[in-house]
Every structure is written in structure tokens, then in C-alpha cells.
Design a protein around this motif. Structure first.
Motif, PDB file in Angstrom:
ATOM      1  N   ARG A 282      -2.650   7.245  13.038  1.00 31.53           N
ATOM      2  CA  ARG A 282      -2.684   8.200  14.159  1.00 31.53           C
ATOM      3  C   ARG A 282      -3.369   7.493  15.330  1.00 31.53           C
ATOM      4  NH1 ARG A 282      -6.627  12.031  15.846  1.00 31.53           N
ATOM      5  NH2 ARG A 282      -5.783  13.972  16.709  1.00 31.53           N
TER       6      ARG A 282
ATOM      7  N   HIS B 147       0.144  26.104  11.768  1.00 36.46           N
ATOM      8  CA  HIS B 147      -1.132  26.824  11.849  1.00 36.46           C
ATOM      9  C   HIS B 147      -0.956  28.335  11.734  1.00 36.46           C
ATOM     10  CE1 HIS B 147      -1.467  23.013  14.109  1.00 36.46           C
ATOM     11  NE2 HIS B 147      -2.637  22.934  13.505  1.00 36.46           N
TER      12      HIS B 147
ATOM     13  N   GLY C 211      -3.553  23.624   8.682  1.00 37.79           N
ATOM     14  CA  GLY C 211      -4.873  23.324   9.209  1.00 37.79           C
ATOM     15  C   GLY C 211      -5.240  24.266  10.330  1.00 37.79           C
ATOM     16  N   PRO C 212      -6.470  24.214  10.799  1.00 39.53           N
ATOM     17  CA  PRO C 212      -7.587  23.548  10.147  1.00 39.53           C
ATOM     18  C   PRO C 212      -8.099  24.431   9.001  1.00 39.53           C
ATOM     19  CG  PRO C 212      -8.333  24.572  12.185  1.00 39.53           C
ATOM     20  CD  PRO C 212      -6.864  24.837  12.086  1.00 39.53           C
TER      21      PRO C 212
ATOM     22  N   THR D 271     -13.317  21.728  12.505  1.00 37.57           N
ATOM     23  CA  THR D 271     -13.234  20.279  12.709  1.00 37.57           C
ATOM     24  C   THR D 271     -13.725  19.903  14.096  1.00 37.57           C
ATOM     25  OG1 THR D 271     -11.763  18.363  12.810  1.00 37.57           O
ATOM     26  CG2 THR D 271     -10.777  20.477  13.422  1.00 37.57           C
TER      27      THR D 271
ATOM     28  N   SER E 134     -12.844  16.799  15.102  1.00 41.53           N
ATOM     29  CA  SER E 134     -11.985  15.654  15.409  1.00 41.53           C
ATOM     30  C   SER E 134     -10.841  16.001  16.340  1.00 41.53           C
ATOM     31  CB  SER E 134     -11.412  15.063  14.118  1.00 41.53           C
ATOM     32  OG  SER E 134     -12.450  14.666  13.271  1.00 41.53           O
TER      33      SER E 134
ATOM     34  N   MET F 175      -8.705  22.618  19.013  1.00 40.81           N
ATOM     35  CA  MET F 175      -7.546  23.481  18.741  1.00 40.81           C
ATOM     36  C   MET F 175      -7.952  24.934  18.927  1.00 40.81           C
ATOM     37  SD  MET F 175      -5.913  21.793  15.355  1.00 40.81           S
ATOM     38  CE  MET F 175      -7.531  21.574  14.702  1.00 40.81           C
TER      39      MET F 175
ATOM     40  N   GLY G 158      -8.377  19.304   8.102  1.00 37.55           N
ATOM     41  CA  GLY G 158      -9.347  19.948   8.991  1.00 37.55           C
ATOM     42  C   GLY G 158     -10.673  20.200   8.302  1.00 37.55           C
ATOM     43  N   GLY G 159     -11.682  19.403   8.656  1.00 38.44           N
ATOM     44  CA  GLY G 159     -13.052  19.629   8.198  1.00 38.44           C
ATOM     45  C   GLY G 159     -13.265  19.403   6.712  1.00 38.44           C
TER      46      GLY G 159
ATOM     47  N   MET H 266      -7.693  13.821   5.937  1.00 37.56           N
ATOM     48  CA  MET H 266      -8.971  13.884   6.669  1.00 37.56           C
ATOM     49  C   MET H 266      -9.135  12.668   7.564  1.00 37.56           C
ATOM     50  SD  MET H 266     -11.198  13.025   3.403  1.00 37.56           S
ATOM     51  CE  MET H 266     -10.233  14.247   2.591  1.00 37.56           C
ATOM     52  N   ILE H 267      -9.903  12.882   8.619  1.00 42.72           N
ATOM     53  CA  ILE H 267     -10.244  11.759   9.499  1.00 42.72           C
ATOM     54  C   ILE H 267     -11.711  11.403   9.278  1.00 42.72           C
ATOM     55  CG2 ILE H 267     -10.429  10.957  11.887  1.00 42.72           C
ATOM     56  CD1 ILE H 267      -8.240  12.933  12.679  1.00 42.72           C
ATOM     57  N   SER H 268     -12.620  12.266   9.800  1.00 49.30           N
ATOM     58  CA  SER H 268     -14.021  11.863   9.946  1.00 49.30           C
ATOM     59  C   SER H 268     -14.739  11.652   8.619  1.00 49.30           C
ATOM     60  CB  SER H 268     -14.768  12.887  10.796  1.00 49.30           C
ATOM     61  OG  SER H 268     -14.600  14.179  10.255  1.00 49.30           O
TER      62      SER H 268
HETATM   63  C1  3NM Z   1      -5.702  15.949  13.610  1.00 49.14           C
HETATM   64  C2  3NM Z   1      -5.958  17.288  13.040  1.00 49.14           C
HETATM   65  N1  3NM Z   1      -4.982  18.223  12.953  1.00 49.14           N
HETATM   66  C3  3NM Z   1      -5.431  19.353  12.426  1.00 49.14           C
HETATM   67  C4  3NM Z   1      -4.613  20.552  12.265  1.00 49.14           C
HETATM   68  O1  3NM Z   1      -5.136  21.607  11.867  1.00 49.14           O
HETATM   69  O2  3NM Z   1      -3.426  20.445  12.542  1.00 49.14           O
HETATM   70  S1  3NM Z   1      -7.055  19.305  12.001  1.00 49.14           S
HETATM   71  C5  3NM Z   1      -7.166  17.720  12.549  1.00 49.14           C
HETATM   72  C6  3NM Z   1      -8.414  16.929  12.521  1.00 49.14           C
HETATM   73  C7  3NM Z   1      -8.816  16.527  11.140  1.00 49.14           C
HETATM   74  O3  3NM Z   1      -9.940  15.734  11.225  1.00 49.14           O
HETATM   75  P1  3NM Z   1     -11.205  15.939  10.296  1.00 49.14           P
HETATM   76  O4  3NM Z   1     -10.809  15.562   8.920  1.00 49.14           O
HETATM   77  O5  3NM Z   1     -12.215  14.961  10.861  1.00 49.14           O
HETATM   78  O6  3NM Z   1     -11.692  17.344  10.425  1.00 49.14           O
END
Ligand code: 3NM
Ligand SMILES: Cc1ncc(COP(=O)(O)OP(=O)(O)O)c(N)n1
Ligand code: MG
Length: 493
Positions: free
Chosen positions: A319, A390, A409-410, A414, A416, A419, A445-446, A465-467
Motif C-alpha cells: 500500500r 464499511h 473495517g474498521p 484506527t 492509520s 474515516m 482496522g485497529g 493490519m498496518i501499525s
Molecule cells: C487502510 C485501512 N482501511 C481500513 C478500512 O476500514 O477500510 S482501516 C485501515 C487502517 C488499518 O491500519 P491499522 O491496522 O494500523 O489500524
């Protein structure tokens, strides 16, 4: 005793004493969807499945006393308006709405005639309807009612779209034109407001027992608005309730009977397919079948693939938001090469052209990305497709494309990505996964080490997940722990 308060929905409509349509259909639907139904009976119609015996409009005194009693209970969370049999009734409704403390969502099903052709709404009321229209949140005419309201012939899809737009120009918030009587393979309804327009398609249900379809649809939309769903979600939920009601419809004494809505939507077969244009294109994206996606890190460089794939991670997403041109292309090219080396499923976020060019495993697209993407090209190139969702509106839109997986998600808060969505929590994640069972689901998400067991227990295919990984003190160790937790907690089939 439960102390939970239910939202209150008024059915301001005519009573059909055979119980096939009108207020009785409204009340049953509102209750089945989880709100409390109140009634303001605008007329007592004496009818059965064969004929209308009499239409007895309520007197002004009867209407006023019903409104007075209900007003003392407090203002409703939404109103469904059906038969308006007199000018007095129309004016009392307008007065009530203008004096209300807050604006009340109002769904207007403009019942002009019965399906057997008896006129229910007098001409003089139809002529004065323009006074009500600016107070209407959504109007739900069928094709004949659309033609009557706009005074134009409705002969083509273009006519439907332009006449619905005319109602918006006259002050209605949103219009949903019911296409049930339109001679087409599917039952397709057209929605428009000042921000959006789309079509909702469902296969036609083979049943003679379709009395009260408009009543069920409009009261289901009103109930969804009372439950605080957006107007776009409310019309999708309304169509799902209608489809469910048709599946459970039944004859009455061997004559055409009514729909029967049993519960909040719980079945994928009731989900309509949502498209921006009338036509519904068929795409074929490869199926993930029984493959489990598992831990699904979402990362911003090819270097992360070098670090994470040796741990045994099988699904990953690139991403990249801050590169363009040659540097973006070379990042994607590198990531594809690394994913091949480890035999991993690499999804490219957003950049579908480069994903095709370098033959990545798949593409991940959000709802806005769908507006510009060439889905036919992605499908012809044989790439897998994941789509973010969503809410009901977005799930219905994704369902028209039939991607390889749906993302929900989320799940938790989150930091990151900004939204407008309230986090789903585990309960809603379970709802979506159980509702749309033919798709593998990815949760995002989170999600972190503390939460991953709960998410894995839902049985989703992938946990993205990202963070939690990219910001971890020791990303490799964190990812390894999370893979073990998924393995321990995912349901065995
Ligand atoms: C890029 C993204 N999309 C989401 C969605 O709900 O569509 S939540 C999200 C961020 C996810 O990052 P993290 O794991 O750090 O919370
Ligand atoms: C697995 C997964 N789910 C959701 C998203 C979000 O995609 P999108 O809505 O297109 O937002 P951006 O990631 O492009 O900001 C995702 N990337 N992956
Ligand atoms: Mg995107």
C-alpha cells in the motif's frame, strides 16, 4: 424485564382490513425489523384480494385525536406515509411536520391506485402533493406513480432517471423508483438524491403472493432511518427486507397473499447488487475457495516483504501512498519479484494498472477506487480482487462485482487512516461474515496482539493490519506471535 428502548416508527397510512397491504403490512414489518410501530389510520379501506369494497377516509377529528395521542408519547424517529385520502389529512400532516421540534425522517409511498386499478388517492390530493414534497426524506413511487406525479410518460430507463431527478428538483430529499413492474429480467430500482445515484438489482422472485410490496419496502426504509442508518443503507436494507418478505410470502385462502418479513436481514440471497449505471456487468475474479489468508500485513515498501515473508506469512499487501512514476513502478516490480520467491499472495493497493503490468497475485480496491478502475481489465488479467466495505451500501456495491474477498473495517479504532466510520466491533464483524457467507472476509482496522484472538475466533479468512506490525518494537517477533495466536484461535472446520 428489558429496559432497552426501541425507536418509534409511525405508519400514517390506510388500514387494509384483509391484512394484505397498508397499515397492517407496515406494522408487521416495522416490528420485525426491531422498532416500535404506532399508527395514524388515514382511512379504513374495506378490501380483499379481489376487490375494494369501500374507502372510508378518517375524519379530521379522528386524525387530530390520533396525532394528539401520539404526540404526547414523543416525536417519532421516522414516519412512513402511505395513503393520503383527503386534503385535510395532507394538511394535518404538513402542519405536524412543520411544528415538530426536529426534522423527522419521512418515507412517502405515494399509493395512488391499488394493483387492481381502484384509485385510492383523490386527484385533488395529488395536485396538492407539491406542498409535502420538500418535507419528504425519500419518496418510493412505482413507474406508474412516477409518471402520474411528473405528468410525463415513463417509457425508457432514461425517462426513469430524468423524471426521478425532476422530483429532486421539486424538493424531495431522495427518490427510489420501484422497478418491479418494469419489463426486465431483474427487479431493478433506481435511487437518486443530490449526492448520489445508483441502481439496485435483484433476481425476480417467483410468487403470486406479492400484496403489500410497496408498504413493506417503505416501512422497512423508515425503520432503518429510525435506527440511524444513512439513506443509502436504508434503501439497501429496505430491498433486503422486501426480498426476504417475498421469500416468506404465503397465500390467504388460496388467493394472492402478502409478503412476510420475519427478521432483520440475515441471508445473502436477499442482498441486492448495486451499480452506478443501469447495466449489471458480469466479472469473473478468481475464487480463494478454501485458502486461508491468515495474517495479512499491509506495508508501504518492498523492503517489508523481505523482512516478513521469510517468517512464513502467505498474504501481504503493498500500500504505497507517497510514490509516483518510476519509483512507484520499481517498488511494485520489486515487491512482485519477492512475493514470487516466497510463493506469497501479494495484493497491490490502488495501483491496478501496475499490478496487471507486473502480474501481481491481486489488487485491493476501496469504494472510491472502484469509480475509476477497469474491472474488466483486472478480471481478464486473471488477478484476484479484494474490495473494502464499511456498510450495507458498500457491501451491495461489492456484491455486484463478486470480488475474491470482502474487507470489513474498521473493526476497532484506527489511527492509520481517517474515516467517517464508527468501528464495527466483533459483533458486527460476525454479522457481516455470517450474512455474506459465500465470500472470504478480511478484517482490518485497529487489530493488534491483544485483539487478534477475538478476531481470529470469528473465522475470518484474513486479518489485516498496518501499525501493529510496522510500528512494533520488534516487527518480526510481533508477526510471529500473531500468526501463532491466529492458529490457536481460528475455528476448525
Ligand atoms: C487502510 C485501512 N482501511 C481500513 C478500512 O476500514 O477500510 S482501516 C485501515 C487502517 C488499518 O491500519 P491499522 O491496522 O494500523 O489500524
Ligand atoms: C485488506 C484491506 N482492507 C481495506 C483497505 C482499505 O482500502 P481503501 O478503502 O482503498 O483505502 P486505502 O488503503 O487505499 O487508503 C486495505 N487497503 N486493505
Ligand atoms: Mg484505495
Amino acid at each position: 424485564m428489558s429496559r432497552q428502548t426501541k425507536p418509534m416508527v409511525w405508519s400514517l397510512a390506510g388500514l387494509d382490513n384483509s391484512g394484505l397491504a397498508g397499515q397492517l403490512a407496515d406494522v408487521k414489518t416495522i416490528q420485525a425489523l426491531g422498532a416500535h410501530a404506532c399508527s395514524v389510520t388515514t382511512a379504513i379501506t374495506a378490501q380483499n384480494s379481489q376487490r375494494v369494497v369501500a374507502i372510508n377516509p378518517s375524519t379530521t377529528e379522528q386524525l387530530e385525536s390520533q396525532l394528539e395521542a401520539l404526540r404526547e408519547l414523543g416525536e417519532p424517529n421516522a414516519i412512513k406515509v402511505g395513503l393520503l385520502p383527503s386534503i385535510n389529512c395532507l394538511e394535518l400532516l404538513i402542519d405536524f411536520l412543520e411544528q415538530a421540534e426536529k426534522s423527522i425522517p419521512l418515507v412517502f409511498d405515494p399509493v395512488i391506485e391499488t394493483s387492481s386499478g381502484t384509485q385510492l388517492m383523490p386527484d385533488e390530493v395529488i395536485e396538492q402533493l407539491y406542498k409535502l414534497l420538500p418535507l419528504v426524506t425519500v419518496i418510493t413511487p412505482n413507474i406508474d406513480e412516477l409518471a402520474r406525479l411528473t405528468g410525463q410518460d415513463t417509457k425508457s430507463i432514461e425517462d426513469i432517471e430524468s423524471q426521478a431527478k425532476t422530483l429532486i428538483d421539486w424538493g424531495v430529499g431522495s427518490v427510489l423508483v420501484k422497478g418491479g413492474h418494469w419489463p426486465s429480467e431483474r427487479a431493478s430500482d433506481f435511487f437518486i438524491n443530490r449526492n448520489n445515484k445508483f441502481w439496485l438489482h435483484s433476481d425476480r422472485k417467483e410468487t403470486d403472493n406479492s400484496r403489500g410490496t410497496g408498504c413493506v419496502l417503505s416501512s422497512a426504509i423508515a425503520t432503518s432511518l429510525a435506527l440511524n442508518y444513512s439513506i443509502e443503507d436504508a434503501v439497501v436494507i429496505g430491498k433486503m427486507a422486501l426480498n426476504q418478505g417475498l421469500r416468506h410470502s404465503y397465500p390467504v385462502r388460496e388467493q394472492k397473499g402478502p409478503l412476510s418479513v420475519k427478521s432483520w436481514p440475515i441471508d445473502e440471497q436477499d442482498m441486492p447488487q448495486l451499480t452506478k449505471q443501469y447495466s449489471l456487468s458480469e466479472y469473473y475474479f478468481p475464487s480463494l475457495e478454501k485458502q486461508i489468508l491468515g495474517l495479512y500485513p499491509v506495508v508501504d515498501s518492498a523492503e517489508w516483504l523481505e523482512r516478513l515473508l521469510p517468517l512464513g506469512i502467505t498474504t501481504i499487501q503493498l500500500r504505497v501512498k507517497d510514490l509516483k512514476g518510476d519509483s512507484l513502478e520499481s517498488e511494485i516490480q520489486k515487491a512482485v519479484a519477492i512475493s514470487r520467491q516466497y510463493n506469497a499472495r501479494l495484493f497491490i493497493n490502488d495501483h491496478w494498472q501496475l499490478a496487471i503490468k507486473y502480474q501481481a497475485y491481486g489488487v485491493h480496491l476501496g469504494q472510491e477506487d472502484l469509480d475509476d478502475a477497469d474491472l474488466a481489465a483486472i478480471s481478464q488479467a486473471g488477478l484476484y480482487l479484494g474490495v473494502s466495505t464499511h456498510c450495507f451500501y458498500e457491501v451491495a456495491r461489492a456484491h455486484a462485482i463478486k470480488p475474491s474477498y470482502l474487507a470489513c473495517g474498521p473493526v476497532y479504532h484506527t489511527d492509520s487512516k481517517q474515516m467517517p466510520w464508527i468501528p464495527h466491533g466483533i459483533e458486527n464483524l460476525n454479522y457481516w461474515k455470517n450474512l455474506m457467507q459465500s465470500y472470504p472476509w478480511v478484517a482490518i482496522g485497529g487489530i493488534n496482539t491483544d485483539r487478534i484472538a477475538d478476531v481470529a475466533s470469528t473465522g475470518v479468512s484474513g486479518i489485516a493490519m498496518i501499525s501493529a506490525i510496522t510500528k512494533a518494537h520488534n516487527p518480526e517477533q510481533t508477526a510471529t506471535n500473531m500468526m501463532q495466536l491466529i492458529e490457536q484461535h481460528r475455528p476448525r472446520v
